[in-house]
Design an enzyme around this catalytic site. Structure first.
Site, PDB file in Angstrom:
ATOM      1  N   LYS A   1       0.865  -1.182   0.000  1.00 42.17           N
ATOM      2  CA  LYS A   1       0.000   0.000   0.000  1.00 42.17           C
ATOM      3  C   LYS A   1       0.895   1.223   0.000  1.00 42.17           C
ATOM      4  O   LYS A   1       1.903   1.252   0.722  1.00 42.17           O
ATOM      5  CB  LYS A   1      -0.882  -0.042   1.253  1.00 42.17           C
ATOM      6  CG  LYS A   1      -1.454   1.278   1.731  1.00 42.17           C
ATOM      7  CD  LYS A   1      -2.513   1.021   2.793  1.00 42.17           C
ATOM      8  CE  LYS A   1      -2.491   2.058   3.899  1.00 42.17           C
ATOM      9  NZ  LYS A   1      -3.498   1.756   4.951  1.00 42.17           N
TER      10      LYS A   1
ATOM     11  N   ASP B   1      -3.753   4.688  -0.416  1.00 43.13           N
ATOM     12  CA  ASP B   1      -4.521   5.227   0.721  1.00 43.13           C
ATOM     13  C   ASP B   1      -4.367   6.741   0.722  1.00 43.13           C
ATOM     14  O   ASP B   1      -3.254   7.260   0.817  1.00 43.13           O
ATOM     15  CB  ASP B   1      -3.991   4.631   2.034  1.00 43.13           C
ATOM     16  CG  ASP B   1      -4.804   5.047   3.254  1.00 43.13           C
ATOM     17  OD1 ASP B   1      -5.788   5.812   3.106  1.00 43.13           O
ATOM     18  OD2 ASP B   1      -4.456   4.606   4.377  1.00 43.13           O
TER      19      ASP B   1
ATOM     20  N   ASP C   1     -11.815   3.492   5.667  1.00 37.64           N
ATOM     21  CA  ASP C   1     -11.036   3.402   6.906  1.00 37.64           C
ATOM     22  C   ASP C   1     -11.677   4.382   7.903  1.00 37.64           C
ATOM     23  O   ASP C   1     -12.573   4.018   8.664  1.00 37.64           O
ATOM     24  CB  ASP C   1      -9.562   3.728   6.584  1.00 37.64           C
ATOM     25  CG  ASP C   1      -8.653   3.842   7.801  1.00 37.64           C
ATOM     26  OD1 ASP C   1      -9.149   3.818   8.933  1.00 37.64           O
ATOM     27  OD2 ASP C   1      -7.417   3.987   7.634  1.00 37.64           O
TER      28      ASP C   1
ATOM     29  N   GLY D   1      -3.501  -0.594  10.409  1.00 37.29           N
ATOM     30  CA  GLY D   1      -2.489  -0.391  11.448  1.00 37.29           C
ATOM     31  C   GLY D   1      -2.372   1.081  11.779  1.00 37.29           C
ATOM     32  O   GLY D   1      -2.799   1.936  10.999  1.00 37.29           O
TER      33      GLY D   1
HETATM   34  O1  OSB Z   1      -4.666   5.310   7.267  1.00 40.92           O
HETATM   35  O2  OSB Z   1      -4.029   3.325   7.559  1.00 40.92           O
HETATM   36  C1  OSB Z   1      -3.897   4.525   7.805  1.00 40.92           C
HETATM   37  C2  OSB Z   1      -0.766   5.098   9.923  1.00 40.92           C
HETATM   38  C3  OSB Z   1      -1.207   6.105  10.747  1.00 40.92           C
HETATM   39  C4  OSB Z   1      -2.473   6.605  10.596  1.00 40.92           C
HETATM   40  C5  OSB Z   1      -3.314   6.094   9.607  1.00 40.92           C
HETATM   41  C6  OSB Z   1      -2.892   5.069   8.781  1.00 40.92           C
HETATM   42  C7  OSB Z   1      -1.573   4.591   8.922  1.00 40.92           C
HETATM   43  C8  OSB Z   1      -0.992   3.576   8.056  1.00 40.92           C
HETATM   44  C9  OSB Z   1       0.139   2.780   8.626  1.00 40.92           C
HETATM   45  O3  OSB Z   1      -1.298   3.407   6.895  1.00 40.92           O
HETATM   46  C10 OSB Z   1      -0.190   1.377   8.900  1.00 40.92           C
HETATM   47  C11 OSB Z   1       0.868   0.726   9.747  1.00 40.92           C
HETATM   48  O4  OSB Z   1       1.884   0.336   9.174  1.00 40.92           O
HETATM   49  O5  OSB Z   1       0.704   0.619  10.969  1.00 40.92           O
HETATM   50 MG    MG Z   2      -5.993   4.261   6.025  1.00 41.45          MG
END
Ligand code: OSB
Ligand code: MG
Length: 369
Positions: free
Chosen positions: A161, A188, A238, A290
């Protein structure tokens, strides 16, 4: 079960590399760690709120306020027959899903430890392994991003991603596709676009992406439905999914075809289970998001992904991608096939390294029944 003690710590861990999204860059992971005790057993939960309200409205400050003044006093008065009932029992507090989730997750973890069972078992999951994807932040130029992606593909991750934002979108995807025409790839946007960008987002359809995650506003469902009608790429929500009702509304309106579940964003494991069950009943795939979690929250994500509806690789990657020293032993590691072994020990299943947690703790507070 009656809780006897609740402790909140504020923990700060430096990230190996800054993580940049459309809403900003993070250099330190700062989170609240909640521990709850009953009958001589203690369980732990990691909060997904950040120092700032740039991803969703909650912050470490609002979580602490709502825990101290409302949720902790309520929880200390309750008789808890099962952790799945806790979210409902805290329902007088509206919103504040991250605050509810961290308390609820700590209680589930305590519950698992009391039963001497791994967390996945009390959640209804299975042992074995899960498949793992990565989230790659915005980089200084497309060449650096392609190199980074090459590194993650070589490491074995099953899905890549990348973060996008206006001005850093099509060219990045095109550069990756030139080098890797076939890898499972998604983007994303963290709410960086509006419906006016639909013609631009439609150009992503040519690149065979698995999905586009949260292109529009953090609290929107209706515009996402309008956008999804114009795209062949599946929309994944999300930020917009903070309850099972949000998920039901999104599916009823065809606002998305995939849902990213973050346990901390939907009020905890019981909210996660409800969203999971709804999506499963409707044949909608889910995956686990995450929040740059330390090992404590990262392992919770490993366990929950063993539920049968998690059919797509999530954003749970190796501890070593984020931290020089994680707070758990062993750290979360990913095999060359892109899998993570599900722990069999009680609760989250890996040892918490308390001297390290103590060194990373900036302040703490506790309450007793
Ligand atoms: O939108 O998924 C998200 C990290 C911080 C806040 C939002 C997001 C994210 C990530 C990282 O995409 C996912 C990870 O590696 O923990
Ligand atoms: Mg996200």
């Amino acid at each position: 079960m009656k809780l006897e003690r609740v402790e909140v710590r504020h923990v700060a861990l430096p990230l190996k590399h800054p993580f940049e999204t459309s809403f900003g860059a993070t250099t330190h992971k700062q989170f609240l760690l909640v521990s709850v005790s009953a009958d001589g057993v203690t369980g732990h939960g990691e909060c997904v709120a950040d120092a700032d309200p740039f991803y969703l409205p909650e912050t470490n400050g609002t979580v602490f306020h709502v825990l101290r003044d409302f949720l902790v006093p309520m929880a200390l008065r309750l008789e808890i027959d099962h952790p799945r009932l806790l979210l409902g029992a805290l329902g007088q507090v509206r919103g504040h899903e991250m605050a509810k989730a961290v308390l609820e997750m700590a209680v589930w973890e305590l519950w698992a430890r009391r039963e001497n069972a791994p967390l996945y078992r009390v959640l209804g999951g299975r042992g074995g392994e899960i498949t793992s994807g990565v989230s790659v932040g915005l980089q200084k130029n497309p060449a650096t991003l392609v190199d980074k992606v090459a590194e993650e593909v070589a490491a074995g991750y099953r899905r890549i991603k990348i973060k996008i934002k206006p001005g850093k979108d099509l060219a990045l995807v095109a550069a990756i596709r030139e080098r890797f025409p076939k890898i499972p790839l998604m983007v994303d946007a963290n709410s960086a676009y509006s419906l006016a960008d639909a013609p631009l987002l439609r150009q992503l359809d040519a690149h065979g992406l698995l999905m586009i995650e949260q292109p529009l506003a953090w609290d929107d469902i209706v515009d996402h439905a309008t956008l999804q009608r114009q795209l062949t790429t599946p929309v994944c929500l999300d930020e917009s999914i903070r309850s099972v009702d949000n998920a039901r509304h999104a599916l009823d309106l065809n606002a998305c075809r995939i849902i990213n579940i973050k346990v901390g964003r939907v009020g905890g494991f019981s909210g996660m289970l409800k969203v999971h069950d709804l999506c499963r009943a409707r044949g909608v795939p889910v995956w686990c998001g995450g929040m740059l979690e330390s090992g404590i929250g990262r392992l919770a994500n490993v366990h929950l992904q063993t539920l049968p509806g998690f059919t797509l690789p999530g954003d749970t990657s190796a501890s070593a991608r984020y931290f020089e020293e994680d707070l758990i032993d062993p750290p979360v590691s990913v095999s060359s096939e892109g899998t993570i072994a599900v722990p069999e020990g009680p609760g989250i299943g890996h040892e918490i390294l308390w001297p390290r947690v103590d060194r990373a703790t900036t302040w703490r507070e506790e309450w007793k029944r």
